[in-house]
Design a protein around this motif. Structure first.
Motif, PDB file in Angstrom:
ATOM      1  N   GLY B 195       0.823  -1.204   0.000  1.00  0.00           N
ATOM      2  CA  GLY B 195       0.000   0.000   0.000  1.00  0.00           C
ATOM      3  C   GLY B 195       0.857   1.253   0.000  1.00  0.00           C
ATOM      4  N   ALA B 196       1.883   1.262   0.861  1.00  0.00           N
ATOM      5  CA  ALA B 196       2.779   2.417   0.934  1.00  0.00           C
ATOM      6  C   ALA B 196       3.559   2.558  -0.376  1.00  0.00           C
ATOM      7  N   MET B 197       3.934   1.432  -0.958  1.00  0.00           N
ATOM      8  CA  MET B 197       4.666   1.463  -2.217  1.00  0.00           C
ATOM      9  C   MET B 197       3.837   2.112  -3.317  1.00  0.00           C
ATOM     10  N   LEU B 198       2.550   1.779  -3.365  1.00  0.00           N
ATOM     11  CA  LEU B 198       1.684   2.384  -4.383  1.00  0.00           C
ATOM     12  C   LEU B 198       1.625   3.896  -4.188  1.00  0.00           C
ATOM     13  N   ALA B 199       1.481   4.341  -2.926  1.00  0.00           N
ATOM     14  CA  ALA B 199       1.447   5.780  -2.658  1.00  0.00           C
ATOM     15  C   ALA B 199       2.756   6.423  -3.134  1.00  0.00           C
ATOM     16  N   GLY B 200       3.877   5.784  -2.819  1.00  0.00           N
ATOM     17  CA  GLY B 200       5.173   6.322  -3.211  1.00  0.00           C
ATOM     18  C   GLY B 200       5.341   6.375  -4.718  1.00  0.00           C
ATOM     19  N   LEU B 201       4.828   5.367  -5.408  1.00  0.00           N
ATOM     20  CA  LEU B 201       4.930   5.342  -6.870  1.00  0.00           C
ATOM     21  C   LEU B 201       4.161   6.500  -7.496  1.00  0.00           C
ATOM     22  N   VAL B 202       2.957   6.772  -6.969  1.00  0.00           N
ATOM     23  CA  VAL B 202       2.185   7.887  -7.513  1.00  0.00           C
ATOM     24  C   VAL B 202       2.935   9.195  -7.260  1.00  0.00           C
ATOM     25  N   GLY B 203       3.534   9.318  -6.066  1.00  0.00           N
ATOM     26  CA  GLY B 203       4.342  10.509  -5.783  1.00  0.00           C
ATOM     27  C   GLY B 203       5.453  10.658  -6.816  1.00  0.00           C
ATOM     28  N   GLY B 204       6.129   9.555  -7.103  1.00  0.00           N
ATOM     29  CA  GLY B 204       7.212   9.572  -8.085  1.00  0.00           C
ATOM     30  C   GLY B 204       6.727   9.914  -9.486  1.00  0.00           C
ATOM     31  N   LEU B 205       5.520   9.465  -9.818  1.00  0.00           N
ATOM     32  CA  LEU B 205       4.958   9.772 -11.140  1.00  0.00           C
ATOM     33  C   LEU B 205       4.578  11.247 -11.229  1.00  0.00           C
ATOM     34  N   LEU B 206       3.868  11.741 -10.216  1.00  0.00           N
ATOM     35  CA  LEU B 206       3.301  13.088 -10.315  1.00  0.00           C
ATOM     36  C   LEU B 206       4.317  14.187 -10.050  1.00  0.00           C
ATOM     37  N   VAL B 207       5.446  13.850  -9.425  1.00  0.00           N
ATOM     38  CA  VAL B 207       6.442  14.896  -9.179  1.00  0.00           C
ATOM     39  C   VAL B 207       6.976  15.423 -10.508  1.00  0.00           C
ATOM     40  N   THR B 208       6.862  14.597 -11.562  1.00  0.00           N
ATOM     41  CA  THR B 208       7.347  15.043 -12.872  1.00  0.00           C
ATOM     42  C   THR B 208       6.362  16.007 -13.537  1.00  0.00           C
ATOM     43  N   ILE B 209       5.133  16.041 -13.077  1.00  0.00           N
ATOM     44  CA  ILE B 209       4.117  16.888 -13.713  1.00  0.00           C
ATOM     45  C   ILE B 209       3.792  18.095 -12.835  1.00  0.00           C
ATOM     46  N   THR B 210       3.329  17.823 -11.645  1.00  0.00           N
ATOM     47  CA  THR B 210       2.854  18.913 -10.797  1.00  0.00           C
ATOM     48  C   THR B 210       3.819  19.262  -9.672  1.00  0.00           C
ATOM     49  N   GLY B 211       4.842  18.433  -9.452  1.00  0.00           N
ATOM     50  CA  GLY B 211       5.746  18.696  -8.343  1.00  0.00           C
ATOM     51  C   GLY B 211       5.119  18.288  -7.029  1.00  0.00           C
ATOM     52  N   VAL B 212       5.914  18.324  -5.959  1.00  0.00           N
ATOM     53  CA  VAL B 212       5.359  18.035  -4.631  1.00  0.00           C
ATOM     54  C   VAL B 212       5.825  19.102  -3.650  1.00  0.00           C
TER      55      VAL B 212
END
Ligand SMILES: Nc1ncnc2c1ncn2[C@@H]1O[C@H](COP(=O)(O)OP(=O)(O)O)[C@@H](O)[C@H]1O
Ligand SMILES: [Mg+2]
Lengths: 240, 289
Positions: B195-212
Motif C-alpha cells: 500500500g505504501a509502495m503504491l502511494a510512493g509510486l504515484v508521488g514519483g509519477l506526479l512529481v514530474t508533472i505537478t511537483g510536490v
C-alpha cells in the motif's frame, strides 16, 4: 493402533472464565472420533486449542509424538492438521476455485496440487459445476462441501470438522455424513468430528466423547454410546 | 469534451492507484491510513532527489520511491501497527496511531527535504494535439499510461498470485485465512508495504508533472478517503471506480465551474454527502464491510 493426537488434561480460558477444565482426548491413526455436547459445552474450544487459534493455560497437546501447543496456527497447518471451522467460514468474495486453492496455501508442489484438486472435484461434483462461481452465491450445503474440500486441499493427516451439519437442510446432512465416511475410507486421514447432531456423529464414528460444561462426561465406543441411557436422555432426545 | 475526458482519465489513474493502496491497508488492517498522503509526498521527494540531485534517470527515481516506501510501510507495520493492534482492543488506538504517523512523516519530510515546492524537469518534451480536440503534453500521457499499467499489474497480482490470494483471504476472513496457514503478521506487513509502495509510486509519477511540497500530504489523504468512500471501502473495484470518478469530477469541475471561482471541491463534497446519505456503503461496498 498408534496415536496421532493426544490432548492431555488441558485448560482453556476466555479472560477469567474457563471453557475447558482438564480435558483429555485421544485420536488414533485412521479413526473417526466424535465429540458431542450441548451448545456452549466447549467443543469448539477444544478445536481452537488444537489448531493454535487460542492458547491453553495448562496441560499439553501431543501430535505425532511431538508437542503441538505453543506452535503458531500457520505452522500447525503445515504439520498436517486442517480444520473446517464452525459456520463454514468460506471466503465469500472468492470463487470456488480460489477457495480451494487457498486450502493448498501451505503446499508448493504444483503438479500434486492439481492432482488433489482433481480428487476434490471428483469427490464433490457440485464444486466442479460451480468452479468459477463466487462462494457467497452458493447454498449452505454447497458451501459446506466446498470448505471440506478446501481443508482436504492441504492433504491433512488430521481433519477437524466443527459442526458440518449446522444450518444445513436435513436432506443434505446425510450427504455430508456420507462424504465424511468416504473421506475416512479413501484418505490416509484421522477425523475429529464435532457435532450437536449426536445421532449422526455417533453413527459414523468409531469412538466418541461427550462434553459437558468444559469436561468430558462420558466416552466410549460410538455403538455402545448410542444405546447408553445417559446419552439417550442427554443428547439423543428429539434430535434428528 | 474529449479534453475533459482525457484529463479525467489521466488524473483518475493516479487517484485510483492512491486509493488502491489505501483500500488494501484498510481491508487488511481495518485502519484508515491517515499517513497515506504523506507517503505519497515522500515518494515524490525521493524521485526528485534521485533525478535532480543525483542526476540519475527517471526510472531509477521511480524504483527508489517504490523500494523506500515499501520498506517504510513494512517498518511502520511491524514496529507500530502490529504492537498496537496486539495490545489494544479499540479501533481508535490504531486510528490515532495512523494520525500520529502522518504528523511524524510531515516532520521527517520537512527535515529531509525542506519546505520548498520541488519538481522534476520534463521527462519527455512535446505536446500531443488531436485536431485541437485533445491537447495533452506527452509527459502527461506517459505518466497516465504508466499509472494504468501499474493498476493492471496490481490487479493481476492480487487475483492470480499466491500472495495476492492470501491477502484477499485475510481481508475476507482473518480466522479462516489463518486456518489455511496464512501467517497473519507476515501478510499484514506485506500489505502495508504494498500500500505504501503504491502511494510512493504515484508521488514519483506526479512529481514530474505537478511537483510536490510539504503541504500536499493532508489534502491528498482526504482525497483518498473521498475516493474509497465513493467506491466502497476495502473493495478493489471500488477503489478504482472511486479514483476515476473523482478524477473525472475534478476534470469537469475545473473546466465547467472555473467561471464561478474555486468551487470544484465544494461541489464535490456536497454531491458526496448526498450520495453517501443514499448509499452509505459506496458504489461497490458490501453493507457488511
Ligand atoms: N471468544 C469468546 N470469548 C468469551 N467466551 C467465549 C468465547 N468463545 C466461547 N466462549 C465461551 O466458552 C464456552 C465454550 O464455548 P464453545 O467452545 O464455543 O462451545 P461449543 O462449541 O461447544 O458450543 C461457552 O460458554 C462460550 O460462551
Ligand atoms: Mg461450537
Amino acid at each position: 493402533m498408534t496415536k496421532i493426537l493426544s490432548v492431555e488434561n488441558i485448560e482453556l480460558y476466555y479472560d477469567h472464565i474457563y471453557a475447558l477444565k482438564g480435558v483429555s482426548i485421544d485420536v488414533d491413526e485412521g479413526e473417526t472420533v466424535a465429540l458431542i455436547g450441548a451448545n456452549g459445552a466447549g467443543k469448539s474450544s477444544i478445536l481452537r486449542a488444537i489448531t493454535g487459534l487460542r492458547p491453553i493455560r495448562s496441560g499439553q497437546i501431543v501430535y505425532q509424538g511431538h508437542r503441538l501447543d505453543g506452535t503458531s496456527a500457520s505452522d500447525i497447518v503445515r504439520r498436517g492438521i486442517s480444520m473446517v471451522p464452525e459456520g463454514r467460514r468460506a471466503f465469500p468474495l472468492m470463487s470456488v476455485k480460489d477457495n480451494l486453492l487457498m486450502g493448498a496455501f501451505t503446499r508448493s508442489d504444483k503438479a500434486e496440487i492439481e492432482q488433489t484438486l482433481e480428487n476434490v472435484l471428483t469427490r464433490f461434483p457440485r464444486l466442479r459445476e460451480r468452479y468459477h462461481q463466487q462462494a457467497s452465491t452458493m447454498s449452505g450445503g454447497e458451501q459446506q462441501m466446498m470448505v471440506i474440500g478446501r481443508a482436504l486441499m492441504a492433504r491433512p493427516r488430521l481433519l477437524l470438522l466443527d459442526e458440518p451439519s449446522l444450518g444445513i437442510a436435513p436432506k443434505l446432512v446425510q450427504d455430508i455424513a456420507r462424504a465424511i465416511v468416504a473421506i475416512s475410507r479413501d484418505e490416509k486421514v484421522s477425523i475429529l468430528l464435532v457435532e450437536q447432531n449426536s445421532r449422526m456423529a455417533l453413527s459414523i464414528s468409531n469412538r466418541a466423547y461427550a462434553l459437558s460444561t468444559g469436561s468430558i462426561a462420558l466416552s466410549g465406543n460410538s455403538k455402545d454410546l448410542m444405546n447408553d441411557n445417559r446419552i439417550k436422555a442427554a443428547y439423543l432426545g428429539g434430535e434428528l | 469534451m474529449e479534453q475533459i475526458i482525457a484529463n479525467g482519465l489521466y488524473l483518475g489513474a493516479q487517484y485510483a492507484l492512491i486509493a488502491l493502496g489505501l483500500t488494501l491497508i484498510f481491508s487488511l488492517m481495518n485502519v484508515l491510513n491517515f499517513a497515506h498522503g504523506q507517503m505519497y509526498v515522500f515518494g515524490g521527494f525521493v524521485t526528485y532527489t534521485v533525478v535532480v540531485q543525483l542526476g540519475l534517470p527517471f526510472i531509477v527515481g521511480l524504483l527508489a520511491s517504490a523500494v523506500i516506501l515499501a520498506i517504510m510501510g513494512a517498518v511502520i507495520e511491524k514496529f507500530l501497527f502490529a504492537p498496537v493492534v496486539r495490545r489494544s482492543k479499540r479501533d481508535e488506538s490504531t486510528m490515532l496511531l495512523a494520525a500520529g504517523i502522518a504528523f511524524f512523516l510531515d516532520a521527517v519530510i520537512l527535515l529531509l527535504f525542506g519546505e520548498k515546492q520541488r519538481g522534476v524537469p520534463k521527462i519527455v518534451n512535446g505536446v500531443f494535439n488531436w485536431d485541437m480536440r485533445i491537447i495533452m503534453p506527452y509527459d502527461r500521457i506517459l505518466i497516465g499510461v504508466l499509472a494504468i499499467l501499474l493498476i493492471v499489474v496490481f490487479i493481476a497480482f492480487m487475483n492470480y498470485s499466491r500472495a495476492g490470494r492470501a491477502m484477499r483471504a485475510l481481508a475476507q476472513d482473518r480466522m479462516a485465512a489463518q486456518l489455511m496457514g496464512v501467517d497473519v503478521a507476515r501478510y499484514s506487513m506485506l500489505g502495508l508495504a504494498l500500500g505504501a509502495m503504491l502511494a510512493g509510486l504515484v508521488g514519483g509519477l506526479l512529481v514530474t508533472i505537478t511537483g510536490v511540497n510539504l503541504g500536499m500530504g493532508g489534502p491528498t489523504s482526504i482525497k483518498a478517503f473521498l475516493m474509497i468512500m465513493i467506491g466502497g471501502a476495502g473493495v478493489i473495484s471500488g477503489a478504482i471506480a472511486g479514483g476515476f470518478i473523482l478524477g473525472m469530477m475534478e476534470s469537469v469541475g475545473l473546466t465547467v465551474l472555473s467561471a464561478y471561482g474555486d468551487i470544484t471541491y465544494l461541489v464535490i463534497f456536497a454531491t458526496l454527502m448526498v450520495f453517501l446519505a443514499v448509499r452509505p456503503q459506496g458504489l461497490m461496498g458490501k453493507p457488511w464491510g
